[in-house]
Design a protein around this motif. Structure first.
Motif, PDB file in Angstrom:
ATOM      1  N   ALA A 161       0.875  -1.423   0.131  1.00  0.00           N
ATOM      2  CA  ALA A 161      -0.397  -0.262  -0.499  1.00  0.00           C
ATOM      3  C   ALA A 161       1.262   1.386   0.148  1.00  0.00           C
ATOM      4  CB  ALA A 161      -0.995   0.115   0.869  1.00  0.00           C
ATOM      5  N   PRO A 162       0.251   2.178  -0.268  1.00  0.00           N
ATOM      6  CA  PRO A 162       1.499   3.241  -0.830  1.00  0.00           C
ATOM      7  C   PRO A 162       1.506   4.004   0.691  1.00  0.00           C
ATOM      8  CG  PRO A 162      -0.358   3.494  -1.819  1.00  0.00           C
ATOM      9  CD  PRO A 162      -0.404   2.400  -1.726  1.00  0.00           C
ATOM     10  N   TYR A 163       2.351   5.051   1.081  1.00  0.00           N
ATOM     11  CA  TYR A 163       1.632   5.843   2.985  1.00  0.00           C
ATOM     12  C   TYR A 163       2.412   6.837   2.336  1.00  0.00           C
ATOM     13  CZ  TYR A 163       6.313   3.933   3.012  1.00  0.00           C
ATOM     14  OH  TYR A 163       7.853   3.503   2.663  1.00  0.00           O
ATOM     15  N   TYR A 164       2.089   7.344   3.484  1.00  0.00           N
ATOM     16  CA  TYR A 164       2.117   8.674   3.810  1.00  0.00           C
ATOM     17  C   TYR A 164       3.893   8.885   3.954  1.00  0.00           C
ATOM     18  CZ  TYR A 164      -1.483  11.940   1.144  1.00  0.00           C
ATOM     19  OH  TYR A 164      -2.325  11.854   0.643  1.00  0.00           O
ATOM     20  N   PRO A 165       5.052   9.134   3.321  1.00  0.00           N
ATOM     21  CA  PRO A 165       6.307   9.073   4.626  1.00  0.00           C
ATOM     22  C   PRO A 165       6.201   9.905   5.810  1.00  0.00           C
ATOM     23  CG  PRO A 165       6.612  10.403   3.009  1.00  0.00           C
ATOM     24  CD  PRO A 165       5.781   9.719   2.607  1.00  0.00           C
ATOM     25  N   SER A 210      -5.450   4.458   8.565  1.00  0.00           N
ATOM     26  CA  SER A 210      -4.578   3.429   9.685  1.00  0.00           C
ATOM     27  C   SER A 210      -2.646   3.939   9.546  1.00  0.00           C
ATOM     28  CB  SER A 210      -4.227   2.722   9.017  1.00  0.00           C
ATOM     29  OG  SER A 210      -5.244   2.210   8.645  1.00  0.00           O
ATOM     30  N   LYS A 211      -2.451   4.115  10.213  1.00  0.00           N
ATOM     31  CA  LYS A 211      -0.637   4.456  11.125  1.00  0.00           C
ATOM     32  C   LYS A 211       0.211   2.806  10.982  1.00  0.00           C
ATOM     33  CE  LYS A 211      -0.475   7.800  13.789  1.00  0.00           C
ATOM     34  NZ  LYS A 211      -0.384   9.058  15.324  1.00  0.00           N
ATOM     35  N   MET A 212       1.086   3.044  10.563  1.00  0.00           N
ATOM     36  CA  MET A 212       2.073   1.724  10.196  1.00  0.00           C
ATOM     37  C   MET A 212       3.202   2.760  10.757  1.00  0.00           C
ATOM     38  SD  MET A 212       4.745   2.096   8.172  1.00  0.00           S
ATOM     39  CE  MET A 212       5.253   2.766   6.448  1.00  0.00           C
ATOM     40  N   CYS A 233      -1.582  -3.915   2.575  1.00  0.00           N
ATOM     41  CA  CYS A 233      -0.832  -3.848   1.189  1.00  0.00           C
ATOM     42  C   CYS A 233      -2.239  -3.730   0.601  1.00  0.00           C
ATOM     43  CB  CYS A 233      -1.226  -5.631   1.366  1.00  0.00           C
ATOM     44  SG  CYS A 233      -0.011  -6.129   2.262  1.00  0.00           S
ATOM     45  N   ARG A 234      -2.201  -3.812  -0.799  1.00  0.00           N
ATOM     46  CA  ARG A 234      -2.957  -3.162  -2.219  1.00  0.00           C
ATOM     47  C   ARG A 234      -3.053  -4.206  -2.736  1.00  0.00           C
ATOM     48  NH1 ARG A 234      -2.744   2.539  -4.624  1.00  0.00           N
ATOM     49  NH2 ARG A 234      -1.374   1.715  -6.057  1.00  0.00           N
ATOM     50  N   ALA A 235      -4.977  -4.253  -2.708  1.00  0.00           N
ATOM     51  CA  ALA A 235      -5.254  -4.980  -4.087  1.00  0.00           C
ATOM     52  C   ALA A 235      -6.120  -4.655  -4.677  1.00  0.00           C
ATOM     53  CB  ALA A 235      -5.171  -6.907  -3.582  1.00  0.00           C
ATOM     54  N   GLY A 236      -6.995  -4.576  -5.650  1.00  0.00           N
ATOM     55  CA  GLY A 236      -8.046  -4.729  -7.121  1.00  0.00           C
ATOM     56  C   GLY A 236      -8.450  -2.660  -6.076  1.00  0.00           C
ATOM     57  N   GLY A 237      -7.251  -2.059  -6.506  1.00  0.00           N
ATOM     58  CA  GLY A 237      -7.125  -0.599  -5.625  1.00  0.00           C
ATOM     59  C   GLY A 237      -7.743  -0.678  -4.398  1.00  0.00           C
ATOM     60  N   ARG A 238      -7.699  -1.318  -3.751  1.00  0.00           N
ATOM     61  CA  ARG A 238      -8.125  -1.060  -2.228  1.00  0.00           C
ATOM     62  C   ARG A 238      -6.661  -1.379  -1.812  1.00  0.00           C
ATOM     63  NH1 ARG A 238     -13.852   0.273  -1.832  1.00  0.00           N
ATOM     64  NH2 ARG A 238     -14.276   0.882  -3.725  1.00  0.00           N
ATOM     65  N   VAL A 239      -7.059  -0.830  -0.018  1.00  0.00           N
ATOM     66  CA  VAL A 239      -5.912  -1.504   0.816  1.00  0.00           C
ATOM     67  C   VAL A 239      -6.374  -2.691   1.537  1.00  0.00           C
ATOM     68  CG1 VAL A 239      -4.954  -0.541   2.654  1.00  0.00           C
ATOM     69  CG2 VAL A 239      -4.851   1.801   1.175  1.00  0.00           C
ATOM     70  N   GLN A 240      -5.422  -2.960   2.118  1.00  0.00           N
ATOM     71  CA  GLN A 240      -5.810  -4.016   3.887  1.00  0.00           C
ATOM     72  C   GLN A 240      -5.138  -4.109   4.162  1.00  0.00           C
ATOM     73  OE1 GLN A 240      -6.627  -6.725  -0.667  1.00  0.00           O
ATOM     74  NE2 GLN A 240      -6.874  -8.419   1.076  1.00  0.00           N
ATOM     75  N   VAL A 241      -5.197  -4.974   5.284  1.00  0.00           N
ATOM     76  CA  VAL A 241      -3.988  -5.935   5.709  1.00  0.00           C
ATOM     77  C   VAL A 241      -4.258  -7.111   5.799  1.00  0.00           C
ATOM     78  CG1 VAL A 241      -3.308  -5.893   8.310  1.00  0.00           C
ATOM     79  CG2 VAL A 241      -4.312  -3.981   8.038  1.00  0.00           C
ATOM     80  N   ILE A 242      -3.094  -7.639   5.227  1.00  0.00           N
ATOM     81  CA  ILE A 242      -2.582  -9.240   5.680  1.00  0.00           C
ATOM     82  C   ILE A 242      -2.188  -9.803   6.414  1.00  0.00           C
ATOM     83  CG2 ILE A 242      -1.924 -10.674   3.888  1.00  0.00           C
ATOM     84  CD1 ILE A 242      -2.826  -9.636   1.264  1.00  0.00           C
ATOM     85  N   PHE A 282      -9.733  -3.840  10.780  1.00  0.00           N
ATOM     86  CA  PHE A 282      -8.805  -3.955   9.876  1.00  0.00           C
ATOM     87  C   PHE A 282      -9.670  -4.165   8.621  1.00  0.00           C
ATOM     88  CE2 PHE A 282      -5.586  -6.924  11.635  1.00  0.00           C
ATOM     89  CZ  PHE A 282      -6.431  -8.932  10.787  1.00  0.00           C
ATOM     90  N   ASP A 283      -9.848  -5.606   9.195  1.00  0.00           N
ATOM     91  CA  ASP A 283     -11.646  -6.110   7.634  1.00  0.00           C
ATOM     92  C   ASP A 283     -12.563  -5.467   6.992  1.00  0.00           C
ATOM     93  OD1 ASP A 283      -9.387  -8.559   7.331  1.00  0.00           O
ATOM     94  OD2 ASP A 283     -10.906  -9.136   9.257  1.00  0.00           O
ATOM     95  N   ALA A 284     -12.304  -4.080   7.601  1.00  0.00           N
ATOM     96  CA  ALA A 284     -13.467  -2.853   7.199  1.00  0.00           C
ATOM     97  C   ALA A 284     -12.655  -2.177   6.024  1.00  0.00           C
ATOM     98  CB  ALA A 284     -14.107  -1.930   8.305  1.00  0.00           C
ATOM     99  N   LEU A 285     -10.915  -2.034   6.243  1.00  0.00           N
ATOM    100  CA  LEU A 285     -10.230  -1.642   5.594  1.00  0.00           C
ATOM    101  C   LEU A 285     -11.141  -1.345   3.436  1.00  0.00           C
ATOM    102  CD1 LEU A 285      -6.945  -1.186   7.072  1.00  0.00           C
ATOM    103  CD2 LEU A 285      -8.533   1.075   6.934  1.00  0.00           C
TER     104      LEU A 285
END
Ligand code: UTP
Length: 470
Positions: free
Chosen positions: A69-73, A269-271, A285-294, A375-378
């Motif tokens: 997933a992209p993130y703000y540094p 979210s924060k990482m 991560c990102r899949a199908g254009g959506r952020v998710q936690v794996i 996080f499954d709501a992301l």
């Protein structure tokens, strides 16, 4: 007298009639309590859950297009931190933000007898986790001129003890009206071998809290969401009960969540960057254009070991379970009859009563807990963003009795963070090496919730090996 036919019939259809095996031995009140407990369980859903999660373990399907997933540094490169801070501060000043702590977990790894929020987490005085949060909220209220309402999700198991703690400690300095508590839902705990619901006693079904993901429905069903709306709250600052250095309300994060062009303002979210590929944290991560936690165990190791040209991990963003969520997003999910988060299975040691009525204290895992994860709501958001933060600054969790993520590692991180802030403010802190203080420091959020709060303060020098409270 046998169990009432309607109760027995419901149980039989689901293959769970053993729950009333000891009915005859129970007093009237116990029978009524057991019947009520059974009535509160969605018995009809059990056969499918047992098949899916106990007899089989659902296989995780890795999305083909999975990418980091992209993130703000954290460095602020490429985005305007000051602008988002100002926006977040505006939200706090307008009373649009509530804090929300999920504190319904069982804390079995820590093995602390009592609600985890009452754990003495402070590196020097043993300030409790709840105290850290309360002081953070008091400080925010003073800074932004508006008290921040605080919602605490408990479980039926620790609700009374949590309330008792707050009452006994005068609401930790907060206004009584500022703090709201509500218990989350539970799931029956299942026997790993047979899929039958375990009995905690002859007249009691074994249950477990339904996971932090249960908070979405619990927020709505408890009336907490309605209460937020009444108060004019629009955004929820979500954090777990086990992290004493969490920023209970972070204006930069809140402003970014609500205002960034690529955020739908629904759930962010924060990482923290993972230390090593093997570190066991969920990854953004990102899949199908959506952020998710794996989850760590679901992402193939070869992906976790991939590195970018600069040597950094490609899948870098580890979740610290800090989120911002809009009241509207939670309301939309919780009131949608089709809304449901998946279950995750955890195998645990569950003391219980066996078919002969004897108490069993198992040596190894015998029970299956089914939990939902928030996080499954992301992926249900229009567009979700991730903000990088520094581990030492914001993540000192207490999960285990010893080793990583323990009271000891947390005390070390609390000290390192305090030392950084004090050094930046010009104080003398004895150091063994860079970022390695030769002392133990407990910093009250009332003294400082961020480094700038120390600026201009008169700070006493700290002696080598000292244990100090600032
Ligand atoms: P953990 O995953 O650490 O679980 O919870 P836990 O139950 O507290 O601890 P163990 O696994 O038994 O040792 C992470 C956060 O989610 C909350 C916890 O209170 C903690 O803040 N949580 C967890 C809930 O509020 N409800 C739950 O059902 C589970």
């Amino acid at each position: 007298m046998p169990a009432p036919t309607n109760v027995l019939e419901r149980l039989k259809i689901a293959g769970q009639e053993h729950l009333v095996r000891f009915w005859d031995e129970l007093g009237e009140a116990e029978q009524a309590a057991l019947a009520a407990q059974i009535a509160s369980i969605d018995v009809a859903a059990l056969p499918r859950l047992v098949e899916e999660y106990v007899h089989r373990k659902p296989a995780f399907e890795l999305p083909r297009d999975v990418e980091p997933a992209p993130y703000y540094p954290a460095s602020g490169r490429g985005w305007d931190r000051a602008r988002f801070r100002a926006a977040g501060e505006g939200m706090l000043r307008a009373g649009q933000v509530a804090a929300f702590t999920v504190a319904g977990g069982q804390g079995s790894r820590l093995g602390f007898d009592g609600p985890k929020g009452c754990y003495p987490a402070g590196a020097v005085t043993g300030r409790t986790l709840f105290q850290f949060f309360a002081e953070g909220l008091l400080a925010a209220g003073r800074k932004y001129g508006r008290p921040v309402p605080w919602y605490v999700m408990t479980s039926p198991q620790n609700h009374a003890a949590t309330l008792e703690y707050f009452e006994g400690n005068r609401w930790l300095g907060l206004d009584r009206e500022q703090v709201m508590f509500f218990p989350q839902g539970v799931m029956p705990t299942l026997d790993m071998a047979s899929g039958r619901v375990l009995l905690a006693g002859k007249g009691e079904v074994a249950t477990n809290p339904d996971g932090h993901g249960g908070s979405i429905r619990a927020l709505h069903e408890s009336g907490a969401l309605a209460d937020m709306q009444r108060r004019g709250v629009r955004q929820i600052s979500y954090f777990q009960v086990d992290n004493p250095t969490v920023r209970v309300v972070d204006p930069v994060f809140l402003g970014l969540h609500a205002g960034a062009a690529d955020s739908s303002g629904e759930m962010s979210s924060k990482m923290v960057p993972k230390i090593a590929p093997e570190e066991r944290v969920g990854m953004f991560c990102r899949a199908g254009g959506r952020v998710q936690v794996i989850e760590y165990s679901d992402l193939p190791m070869e992906l976790q070991r991939q590195r970018l040209a600069d040597g950094s991990l490609r899948f870098l963003a580890g979740s610290i379970a800090v989120h911002a969520m809009s009241v509207e997003f939670v309301r939309r999910l919780a009131t949608d009859p089709a809304f449901s988060l998946p279950y995750h299975r955890a195998d645990k040691k569950v003391p219980h009563v066996d078919p002969e009525g004897l108490r069993v204290d198992p040596d190894g895992p015998n029970g299956v807990k089914l939990e939902r994860f928030v996080f499954d709501a992301l992926p249900l958001c229009g567009s979700s963003i991730v903000l990088e933060t520094d581990r030492v600054e914001e993540f000192a969790p207490i999960k285990n009795a010893r080793g990583p993520d323990s009271p000891e590692s947390s005390a070390g991180l609390q000290t390192r963070r305090a030392a950084r802030w004090l050094l930046a403010a010009g104080a003398f802190v004895p150091m063994r090496g860079p970022d390695d203080p030769d002392c133990t420091i407990e910093l009250s959020p009332l003294t400082a919730s961020e480094p700038d709060d120390l600026r201009g303060r008169r700070l006493a020098p700290i002696g080598p090996g000292a244990r100090v409270v600032v």
